[in-house]
Motif scaffolding. Structure first.
Motif, PDB file in Angstrom:
ATOM      1  N   THR A   1       0.816  -1.220   0.000  1.00 40.95           N
ATOM      2  CA  THR A   1       0.000   0.000   0.000  1.00 40.95           C
ATOM      3  C   THR A   1       0.852   1.274   0.000  1.00 40.95           C
ATOM      4  N   THR A   2       2.136   1.150  -0.328  1.00 41.79           N
ATOM      5  CA  THR A   2       3.007   2.326  -0.394  1.00 41.79           C
ATOM      6  C   THR A   2       2.940   2.956  -1.780  1.00 41.79           C
ATOM      7  N   PRO A   3       3.230   4.258  -1.883  1.00 37.44           N
ATOM      8  CA  PRO A   3       3.223   4.906  -3.198  1.00 37.44           C
ATOM      9  C   PRO A   3       4.145   4.233  -4.213  1.00 37.44           C
ATOM     10  N   LYS A   4       5.233   3.601  -3.763  1.00 38.02           N
ATOM     11  CA  LYS A   4       6.158   2.952  -4.701  1.00 38.02           C
ATOM     12  C   LYS A   4       5.464   1.843  -5.489  1.00 38.02           C
ATOM     13  N   VAL A   5       4.508   1.185  -4.855  1.00 34.33           N
ATOM     14  CA  VAL A   5       3.757   0.133  -5.530  1.00 34.33           C
ATOM     15  C   VAL A   5       2.522   0.700  -6.236  1.00 34.33           C
ATOM     16  N   LEU A   6       1.866   1.689  -5.633  1.00 29.27           N
ATOM     17  CA  LEU A   6       0.584   2.185  -6.148  1.00 29.27           C
ATOM     18  C   LEU A   6       0.732   3.182  -7.285  1.00 29.27           C
ATOM     19  N   ASP A   7       1.786   3.996  -7.275  1.00 32.15           N
ATOM     20  CA  ASP A   7       1.936   5.000  -8.341  1.00 32.15           C
ATOM     21  C   ASP A   7       1.967   4.379  -9.725  1.00 32.15           C
ATOM     22  N   PRO A   8       2.713   3.289  -9.946  1.00 30.54           N
ATOM     23  CA  PRO A   8       2.682   2.661 -11.276  1.00 30.54           C
ATOM     24  C   PRO A   8       1.286   2.190 -11.681  1.00 30.54           C
ATOM     25  N   VAL A   9       0.486   1.746 -10.697  1.00 23.93           N
ATOM     26  CA  VAL A   9      -0.877   1.306 -10.994  1.00 23.93           C
ATOM     27  C   VAL A   9      -1.731   2.474 -11.455  1.00 23.93           C
ATOM     28  N   VAL A  10      -1.608   3.610 -10.756  1.00 19.24           N
ATOM     29  CA  VAL A  10      -2.372   4.801 -11.126  1.00 19.24           C
ATOM     30  C   VAL A  10      -2.031   5.229 -12.546  1.00 19.24           C
ATOM     31  N   ARG A  11      -0.721   5.208 -12.895  1.00 18.33           N
ATOM     32  CA  ARG A  11      -0.303   5.626 -14.233  1.00 18.33           C
ATOM     33  C   ARG A  11      -0.754   4.625 -15.295  1.00 18.33           C
ATOM     34  N   GLU A  12      -0.629   3.344 -14.984  1.00 15.80           N
ATOM     35  CA  GLU A  12      -0.980   2.315 -15.968  1.00 15.80           C
ATOM     36  C   GLU A  12      -2.455   2.348 -16.339  1.00 15.80           C
ATOM     37  N   LEU A  13      -3.313   2.503 -15.342  1.00  9.44           N
ATOM     38  CA  LEU A  13      -4.760   2.454 -15.595  1.00  9.44           C
ATOM     39  C   LEU A  13      -5.380   3.835 -15.793  1.00  9.44           C
ATOM     40  N   GLY A  14      -4.566   4.880 -15.582  1.00  9.15           N
ATOM     41  CA  GLY A  14      -5.115   6.230 -15.735  1.00  9.15           C
ATOM     42  C   GLY A  14      -6.209   6.532 -14.739  1.00  9.15           C
ATOM     43  N   LEU A  15      -6.015   6.141 -13.497  1.00 10.48           N
ATOM     44  CA  LEU A  15      -7.047   6.319 -12.469  1.00 10.48           C
ATOM     45  C   LEU A  15      -7.173   7.784 -12.068  1.00 10.48           C
ATOM     46  N   PRO A  16      -8.388   8.236 -11.755  1.00  8.32           N
ATOM     47  CA  PRO A  16      -8.601   9.634 -11.365  1.00  8.32           C
ATOM     48  C   PRO A  16      -8.290   9.884  -9.889  1.00  8.32           C
ATOM     49  N   VAL A  17      -7.383   9.115  -9.293  1.00  8.27           N
ATOM     50  CA  VAL A  17      -7.021   9.279  -7.893  1.00  8.27           C
ATOM     51  C   VAL A  17      -5.513   9.189  -7.778  1.00  8.27           C
ATOM     52  N   ASP A  18      -4.973   9.623  -6.641  1.00  4.78           N
ATOM     53  CA  ASP A  18      -3.544   9.471  -6.414  1.00  4.78           C
ATOM     54  C   ASP A  18      -3.298   8.240  -5.549  1.00  4.78           C
ATOM     55  N   ALA A  19      -2.031   7.994  -5.213  1.00  2.00           N
ATOM     56  CA  ALA A  19      -1.672   6.795  -4.461  1.00  2.00           C
ATOM     57  C   ALA A  19      -2.297   6.775  -3.074  1.00  2.00           C
ATOM     58  N   THR A  20      -2.393   7.940  -2.443  1.00  3.17           N
ATOM     59  CA  THR A  20      -2.972   7.995  -1.089  1.00  3.17           C
ATOM     60  C   THR A  20      -4.441   7.595  -1.104  1.00  3.17           C
ATOM     61  N   GLU A  21      -5.205   8.115  -2.069  1.00  2.00           N
ATOM     62  CA  GLU A  21      -6.626   7.772  -2.156  1.00  2.00           C
ATOM     63  C   GLU A  21      -6.815   6.316  -2.547  1.00  2.00           C
ATOM     64  N   LEU A  22      -5.947   5.812  -3.445  1.00  2.00           N
ATOM     65  CA  LEU A  22      -6.058   4.413  -3.838  1.00  2.00           C
ATOM     66  C   LEU A  22      -5.751   3.487  -2.672  1.00  2.00           C
ATOM     67  N   ALA A  23      -4.827   3.883  -1.803  1.00  2.00           N
ATOM     68  CA  ALA A  23      -4.463   3.046  -0.658  1.00  2.00           C
ATOM     69  C   ALA A  23      -5.647   2.809   0.273  1.00  2.00           C
ATOM     70  N   GLU A  24      -6.588   3.769   0.319  1.00  2.00           N
ATOM     71  CA  GLU A  24      -7.761   3.609   1.174  1.00  2.00           C
ATOM     72  C   GLU A  24      -8.688   2.512   0.664  1.00  2.00           C
ATOM     73  N   ARG A  25      -8.573   2.159  -0.615  1.00  2.00           N
ATOM     74  CA  ARG A  25      -9.423   1.115  -1.194  1.00  2.00           C
ATOM     75  C   ARG A  25      -8.744  -0.256  -1.190  1.00  2.00           C
ATOM     76  N   VAL A  26      -7.484  -0.295  -0.803  1.00  2.00           N
ATOM     77  CA  VAL A  26      -6.709  -1.523  -0.884  1.00  2.00           C
ATOM     78  C   VAL A  26      -6.466  -2.067   0.522  1.00  2.00           C
ATOM     79  N   SER A  27      -6.662  -3.346   0.679  1.00  2.00           N
ATOM     80  CA  SER A  27      -6.316  -4.016   1.936  1.00  2.00           C
ATOM     81  C   SER A  27      -5.456  -5.232   1.610  1.00  2.00           C
ATOM     82  N   VAL A  28      -4.423  -5.450   2.431  1.00  2.00           N
ATOM     83  CA  VAL A  28      -3.477  -6.534   2.212  1.00  2.00           C
ATOM     84  C   VAL A  28      -3.429  -7.389   3.465  1.00  2.00           C
TER      85      VAL A  28
END
Length: 473
Positions: free
Chosen positions: A73-100
């Protein structure tokens, strides 16, 4: 037990709380946007030799998995996901939707993603798994040496078909529970704060005199406040019971005159006075009912009599007592109506002339019943009660507060008057009692409560203004 009684007495509040809780739950179900959950699973291994090295490699993998669960759930893992899928959120907002999660004593990593679009949830989960593998491989490398950890995807994310939020059953269950708690707490609070007298037990606790009668509420009393035509009913029998109990009081200490009063308007004192007088006259007693409520007289209207002359006329010396008395129905009941409304009722009732009128009536009649104003607004009733055998205090169920009833009793005590007893009036029916069943099955034709013949006064008791028993005096 008191709490349960409060809930039973105020069940509408509990029902209202439940309805409110369910309404809020339904609103949330309709307003909350559905969320879908997708899950991917990763397997962590460490290449190793046979024997003891295999066991060491397994322990190494399990220790590494604990750190990897936080890495996902760190930006190092999430930022590439945001860029790849073109998500309208940043890494911090995406982390709130992810549980590990890393199950204990395993080398598995479960990555779960929540999103409002089912396909996007699966795409994010798969992309997150790929980014996670790449980041771990990068972090575990030392120079040109290969990573000692190998991560493989063992379960790709499937596109969910059913939302995981909201859960209608859960929302409705929580709404029902909170509604019950809210309704129960409200009912209990109102029970503790409510000082209105509603039960026989409350009357017995407040009035230091016997409860001589309980008169049930009768929905037709508004049209027929006087029990002349309708005598075969629970209300008529309750008045007879009051008459009997008053006779027992008279057997102990002579009761030749009695004041009928109440604490506040609307408790039914005037109808009680009239019907008690009729019931006593029915036994052969000579009875006189006096309307001493000079501010709001009702007796003449209830009995269909002329109110041009009456008590005030006698007290002012304009007419003799014999001329002011009216015989009602040709029987044993005589009536002294109020007469014209004076500007100073209290002063007029406190005169020696009033004492003389009462003395003359007691000599002439077996029983004198005096209807007086309520005691909380004015003191007329207390003044007259001190000149008679005592007072019957009418307590209207649900119509008077405990403090007002205490003030009424203090007024009697301060004037030196005696409270003969209480009459609990307008008592609501609580189920079909034995008496109501008896009268419901009695098919005999009705006869007047008092042994009187038909007269214009009889007809005058019908078609009266509405709500005499409910709000009338």
């Amino acid at each position: 037990m008191e709490y349960l009684r409060a809930l039973r007495a105020r069940w509408r509040w509990v029902l209202g709380g439940v309805a409110l809780g369910l309404a809020v739950a339904v609103a949330l179900i309709l307003l909350v946007k559905p969320q879908y959950q997708a899950r991917t699973q990763l397997f962590v291994t460490t290449p190793a030799a046979e024997g003891t090295e295999l066991l060491s490699a397994s322990s190494f993998s399990q220790q590494r998995v604990k750190s990897y669960a936080q890495l996902a759930t760190t930006p190092k893992v999430l930022d590439p996901v945001v860029r790849e899928l073109g998500l309208p959120v940043d890494a911090t907002e995406l982390a709130e939707r992810v549980s590990v999660a890393a199950p204990l004593d395993t080398v598995l990593v479960d990555i779960t993603v929540l999103d409002t679009e089912p396909a996007r949830a699966a795409a994010i989960a798969d992309a997150l798994g790929r980014s996670f593998v790449a980041v771990v491989d990068q972090l575990e490398r030392t120079g040109d040496a290969p990573s000692p950890v190998r991560i493989s995807t063992v379960r790709d994310a499937a596109v969910p078909t059913e939302p995981v939020r909201p859960v209608p059953v859960l929302y409705l269950g929580v709404g029902l529970l909170l509604g019950l708690l809210l309704g129960g707490a409200t009912a209990a609070a109102r029970h503790r704060l409510d000082t209105v007298v509603r039960t026989e037990a409350q009357v017995a606790a407040l009035v230091p005199a016997p409860l001589l009668g309980e008169i049930p509420f009768d929905k037709v009393a508004a049209a027929e406040p006087v029990l002349v035509r309708r005598h075969q009913g629970a209300r008529a029998e309750a008045v007879r019971s009051l008459r009997t109990n008053l006779q027992f009081v008279g057997a102990v200490s002579e009761v030749d005159s009695v004041v009928i009063t109440s604490s506040v308007p609307g408790e039914g004192k005037s109808t009680t006075a009239v019907n008690l007088a009729l019931a006593c006259a029915d036994t052969g007693q000579s009875v006189c009912v006096v309307d001493a409520d000079l501010r709001r007289s009702r007796i003449a209207h209830y009995l269909g009599l002329v109110d041009i002359v009456g008590l005030t006329t006698v007290l002012l010396g304009r007419i003799g007592l014999d001329d002011a008395l009216q015989r009602w129905g040709g029987g044993n009941l005589h009536v002294l109506t109020a007469g014209e409304a004076p500007p100073n009722p209290s002063e007029l009732l406190a005169t020696e002339a009033m004492a003389d009128v009462l003395a003359a009536l007691r000599e002439r009649f077996d029983l004198v019943i005096i209807d007086t104003p309520p005691l909380v607004p004015v003191t007329d009733g207390a003044l007259l009660a001190a000149k008679t055998a005592g007072a019957l205090v009418v307590v209207g169920a649900g119509r008077v507060r405990a403090e007002d009833l205490r003030r009424c009793l203090r007024a009697l005590d301060n004037s030196g008057a005696r409270a003969l007893g209480a009459v609990f009036n307008l008592v609501p029916h609580r189920g079909r009692t034995a008496s109501t069943l008896y009268y419901a099955t009695d098919s005999r034709p009705a006869r007047p409560l008092a042994s009187v013949g038909s007269s214009p006064a009889d007809d005058g008791a019908r078609g009266l203004p509405e709500d005499h028993q409910v709000r009338g005096e």
